[in-house]
Design a protein around this motif. Sequence first.
Motif, PDB file in Angstrom:
ATOM      1  N   GLY A   1      19.270  50.118 -71.853  1.00  0.00           N
ATOM      2  CA  GLY A   1      20.013  49.096 -71.127  1.00  0.00           C
ATOM      3  C   GLY A   1      21.112  48.473 -71.960  1.00  0.00           C
ATOM      4  O   GLY A   1      21.535  49.011 -72.981  1.00  0.00           O
TER       5      GLY A   1
ATOM      6  N   PRO B   1      16.947  49.659 -67.309  1.00  0.00           N
ATOM      7  CA  PRO B   1      16.620  50.657 -66.271  1.00  0.00           C
ATOM      8  C   PRO B   1      15.150  51.056 -66.344  1.00  0.00           C
ATOM      9  O   PRO B   1      14.793  52.169 -66.731  1.00  0.00           O
ATOM     10  CB  PRO B   1      17.537  51.835 -66.633  1.00  0.00           C
ATOM     11  CG  PRO B   1      17.721  51.728 -68.109  1.00  0.00           C
ATOM     12  CD  PRO B   1      17.690  50.261 -68.437  1.00  0.00           C
TER      13      PRO B   1
ATOM     14  N   ASP C   1      17.332  49.109 -61.888  1.00  0.00           N
ATOM     15  CA  ASP C   1      17.488  48.187 -63.018  1.00  0.00           C
ATOM     16  C   ASP C   1      16.748  46.876 -62.796  1.00  0.00           C
ATOM     17  O   ASP C   1      16.834  46.280 -61.715  1.00  0.00           O
ATOM     18  CB  ASP C   1      18.971  47.873 -63.259  1.00  0.00           C
ATOM     19  CG  ASP C   1      19.747  49.100 -63.692  1.00  0.00           C
ATOM     20  OD1 ASP C   1      19.114  50.044 -64.196  1.00  0.00           O
ATOM     21  OD2 ASP C   1      20.981  49.104 -63.527  1.00  0.00           O
TER      22      ASP C   1
ATOM     23  N   ARG D   1      20.309  44.040 -68.758  1.00  0.00           N
ATOM     24  CA  ARG D   1      19.990  45.054 -67.737  1.00  0.00           C
ATOM     25  C   ARG D   1      19.117  46.128 -68.372  1.00  0.00           C
ATOM     26  O   ARG D   1      19.466  46.700 -69.394  1.00  0.00           O
ATOM     27  CB  ARG D   1      21.271  45.685 -67.209  1.00  0.00           C
ATOM     28  CG  ARG D   1      21.056  46.753 -66.142  1.00  0.00           C
ATOM     29  CD  ARG D   1      22.345  47.510 -65.884  1.00  0.00           C
ATOM     30  NE  ARG D   1      22.798  48.194 -67.084  1.00  0.00           N
ATOM     31  CZ  ARG D   1      22.334  49.390 -67.485  1.00  0.00           C
ATOM     32  NH1 ARG D   1      21.413  50.013 -66.775  1.00  0.00           N
ATOM     33  NH2 ARG D   1      22.824  49.953 -68.579  1.00  0.00           N
TER      34      ARG D   1
END
Length: 385
Positions: free
Chosen positions: A344, A363, A291, A361
Amino acid sequence: MESSRTGDRDRLACQAPKEASPDLSEVHHGLTLELDPEGRVLRSVGSGVGGLSGFFVGESLPDRFPESAFVLHQTVLQAYETGSAAVRIATELAGAPWLGMEVNRAGDGRLHARLLDLRPFLGGEAELEARLAEAEARSAAKSRFLASLAHELRTPLNAILGFADAMKEEVLGPLPARYRGYPDLIHESGELLLELISDVLDMSRMEAERFELHPEIFDVREAARAVIRLMRGQIDRAGVKFSTPSLRERIEVRADRRALKQIALNLLSNALKATPAGGRIALSISVRGQDLVLSVSDTGRGIPAADLARLGQPFEQSGDREQRYAGSGLGLSIVKALAGLHGGDMTIRSRWCEGTSVEVRLPVILTEATQPELELEGPDEVSFG
């Protein structure tokens, strides 16, 4: 092929246990038919159902209901082979499939079909479906209107910004002293309007599921440089202290470059609106496994607990009237949508009168990194290794 299927039916009927066939006259709900394996009527009991008249001997159900001929044929076949089947039939009396038919195979192999008017049971369902269709049509029309409006507004606005730039540069000669501050105000207001128009256009595309990502492999530091360069002027004018990450190693991601920049720009723009002069804003970029984690924190007014649940929805805003007038309420909803398109998410943490932190976040890391979370440098410092 058809003769073979008919033979199978006959053998199935012969093998079935011999049981007495029910008296059709005892069935008093709807219309009851006795059918052969091809769906032809052998006997009809009842005057009709839901305004639909009875059937004559030898009449074919698929011929009577050509709109549902195929499904009727399959239903009769299924009932003959498995013992029972049901179907909803569209008729000429109404567009919706309001006529229900249950078909059961008796012990002697004969088929008994019961026809029922389902409209009393479908009234609520039809009303809900109509309301849902109407709401979806209105939402789609709104999205189309916003997209069209945003597109049409961009052209004249770009012309206004161009003329403001020409006035600032005094291309056609010097401006009178009393007007020299006007081009800057025009340009600043135009940039704000252009930002709002872009937000509306992006949000309408996302709601219409027409927003497409264009993933590519790039170093996050390049995107971070561009974002800080674009925001530097606003940050300096706002009089806040700005901390940026020290990125000494490459962080390669596979993501939409423009979307990643837009996430960072929207978060920094929101932080600037909430933070008074003398406050502090920090941009942080870190890697956690696969991430990429991007966060922006500020020491502004914070968000009341009652508003936290609403934020991230289109046009929802927090703060007093002055803060609400400063934006469209689309920034965080766009960030949340862009994060979701990448697989995310977005998390907001805030305390009233203490500040806010928004973490996104994504990924998108190509290879798992082992480096620790990156430290922030001091205020007003930018370093990219």
